[in-house]
Design a protein around this motif. Structure first.
Motif, short mmCIF file in Angstrom:
data_model
loop_
_atom_site.label_atom_id
_atom_site.label_comp_id
_atom_site.label_asym_id
_atom_site.label_seq_id
_atom_site.Cartn_x
_atom_site.Cartn_y
_atom_site.Cartn_z
N UNK B 1 0.93 -1.10 -0.02
CA UNK B 1 -0.02 0.09 -0.14
C UNK B 1 0.98 1.28 0.10
N UNK B 2 1.79 1.29 0.79
CA UNK B 2 2.65 2.50 1.09
C UNK B 2 3.43 2.63 -0.14
N UNK B 3 3.86 1.67 -0.93
CA UNK B 3 4.66 1.77 -2.12
C UNK B 3 3.97 2.06 -3.23
N UNK B 4 2.45 1.72 -3.31
CA UNK B 4 1.65 2.19 -4.24
C UNK B 4 1.50 3.78 -4.06
N UNK B 5 1.19 4.09 -2.85
CA UNK B 5 1.19 5.67 -2.80
C UNK B 5 2.57 6.29 -3.08
N UNK B 6 3.62 5.90 -2.82
CA UNK B 6 4.92 6.12 -3.13
C UNK B 6 4.96 6.52 -5.00
N UNK B 59 -13.07 -0.30 8.24
CA UNK B 59 -11.63 0.09 7.99
C UNK B 59 -11.63 1.44 7.59
N UNK B 60 -10.35 2.15 7.71
CA UNK B 60 -10.21 3.52 7.54
C UNK B 60 -8.77 3.79 6.96
N UNK B 61 -8.79 4.49 5.74
CA UNK B 61 -7.54 5.02 5.42
C UNK B 61 -7.45 6.42 5.45
N UNK B 62 -6.18 7.10 5.80
CA UNK B 62 -6.32 8.40 6.03
C UNK B 62 -4.95 8.94 5.21
N UNK B 63 -5.10 10.03 4.63
CA UNK B 63 -4.41 10.69 3.64
C UNK B 63 -4.08 12.12 4.23
N UNK B 94 -2.51 4.84 7.42
CA UNK B 94 -2.28 6.52 7.48
C UNK B 94 -1.00 6.86 6.58
N UNK B 95 -1.20 7.89 5.94
CA UNK B 95 0.11 8.44 5.01
C UNK B 95 -0.09 9.62 5.02
#
Lengths: 305, 305
Positions: B1-6, B59-63, B94-95
């Motif tokens: 996930x973190x890699x995709x956002x990067x 479930x929660x994603x935070x940008x 969280x990102x």
């Protein structure tokens, strides 16, 4: 003057000729951005700056960029009333800029309106805009000198740092300096400013206290703005900033024209592409590639609008 | 996930394939923008929302979109610490989003990061951004539901109206509701909201009080967000908003790609054009026309990047 600014807002066809005629007369005015969160006293400070500059016999153009305009199309009455004292003075021109179109409209039209006032010979052009976060960045790109206003009771030092103002500001003004918390704001600002890494030759933004309502500290504020302008010229930064500003202007106009063209690209329709993306049948990258293909294809029309 | 956002932030080449694969899985999450001036308690409220949604087993994603990032490249420590309580929970991602490039980088990359979290199956995606004025408009374009936070002592009602928040907000949160001035803020907001012209079927933004620090009012706030989502679906506005959002996404990517292409257009160099404008030998409209001519000309390269 007012008509020329309206032409800018409306993107009137005659504007391309007018801009060509104005170009050789630009570059003389000191363009000062005045920004800060709602409630710090931007309009009051702008009005006080006008008063002070007029007392020095300098002419002043004011562009008030109203953030609510994407929705309401105009400034609130309060600002107009506060500026009313300058209404009869031919050495002052005041105009609210409205974003008439989509997002980015002001980013595109405000610098062109600045060019009109510059070419008309105003010594100082003040651009007043609400700014926290991104919009301050825009003002920093627009102005020779960016004055960031703060006031006691509007959030503490770390919040100011979060909004990136210390990197953006050329001059920091702490308005409502008669408030009991003003000393703390000034202290926090200076402490935070000391943490910003700068080269030895870099400009260090001075902090000035004002009570714009009664004119306290305005002389010192105007002096600080002038000192920054002198530093810009002496350091060669003025030419660099203006080249960067021109780059952003050209790009913004080109993008605005592309957007207006994307409405009638023949085979490629942005709304259809967007519909496919919204439905999960395409993704934004693929749709963007299709859009750009349509732009370059002969069917998409000539490059001139 | 973190890699995709990067990958999104870096515009990695693999992204075009990934985006195609993700597209069919998007459109399920409730995307909530959380915005407000510095100091109102956005991060604290976001963290409290996460806690409350997790208690409901969602479930929660935070940008976290950090406004200082054009300069500093990252969020301040404070936010990360406050979010630390969720670090061990696999139901929370969280990102911080950083604008790595020029202006508009976040406008372009944030919605793509939202698509990643959406496709990954998070029930709610919270996008936290500082917003007064223009940046709120951006959040409104990004989110299904825009939560605008205010707090007592941050400027009065007319200032709120100036920033255009009443037209932008789907839900209004008055945080720090244990402050003695909170009642006045709620009252002023309701009075101002009543002045906004709306159609009979329009959504009327509810005002909810919270003390995010201790969780007071969070249940009511989460309920209001859910009610807005239900209204969006029932009214058909959800599809309309998402089509508009997709349009903006496609356009933003296309513009970003054009900008990267303008660096190497062969005969036409944006920096040279800008230099002519800065020197008063050309004007921005003429330079933009030249730039667009260069884009369409065969020498400018193919339409694909």
């Amino acid at each position: 003057m007012a008509r020329l600014v309206s032409w800018v807002e409306d993107e009137a066809p005659a504007l391309t000729d007018v801009a060509r005629l104005l170009a050789p007369h630009t570059g003389r005015a000191h363009v000062v951005g005045v920004t800060g969160a709602p409630g710090v006293g931007k309009s009051t400070t702008t009005s006080a700056l006008v008063r002070h500059l007029r007392a020095q016999d300098r002419t002043v153009g004011v562009l008030a960029v109203d953030p609510s305009s994407p929705f309401t199309g105009g400034a609130l009455l309060g600002d107009r009333v506060r500026m009313g004292e300058h209404a009869e003075d031919p050495g002052v021109f005041i105009r609210s800029m409205a974003a008439r179109g989509h997002l980015g409209g002001l980013a595109w039209s405000t610098p062109q309106a600045v060019r009109v006032l510059d070419a008309a010979g105003y010594d100082v052009v003040l651009v007043e805009t609400v700014g926290v976060g991104q919009s301050e960045v825009e003002v920093a790109g627009l102005a020779d000198t960016t004055l960031v206003l703060l006031a006691p009771g509007m959030g503490d030092g770390i919040q100011a740092a979060k909004a990136g103002i210390l990197e953006t500001a050329d001059v920091l003004g702490v308005n409502k300096a008669d408030h009991p918390d003003a000393d703390r704001v000034v202290h926090d600002l200076r402490a935070a400013a000391a943490l910003v890494e700068r080269e030895p030759d870099d400009w260090r933004p001075p902090v000035r206290r004002t009570v714009a309502r009664d004119g306290t500290g305005l002389a010192e504020l105007v002096t600080a703005l002038g000192e920054h302008r002198s530093w810009l010229e002496a350091s060669g930064q003025l030419a660099r900033r203006r080249a960067r500003r021109a780059r952003a202007e050209v790009e913004a106009i080109a993008v605005a024209r592309l957007r207006s063209r994307w409405a009638d690209l023949g085979d490629v329709d942005l709304d259809v592409l967007a519909g496919e993306v919204a439905a999960g049948r395409s993704d934004p990258y693929a749709a963007a590639a299709t859009l750009l293909d349509g732009l370059a294809a002969p069917a998409g029309g000539s490059a001139r609008r």
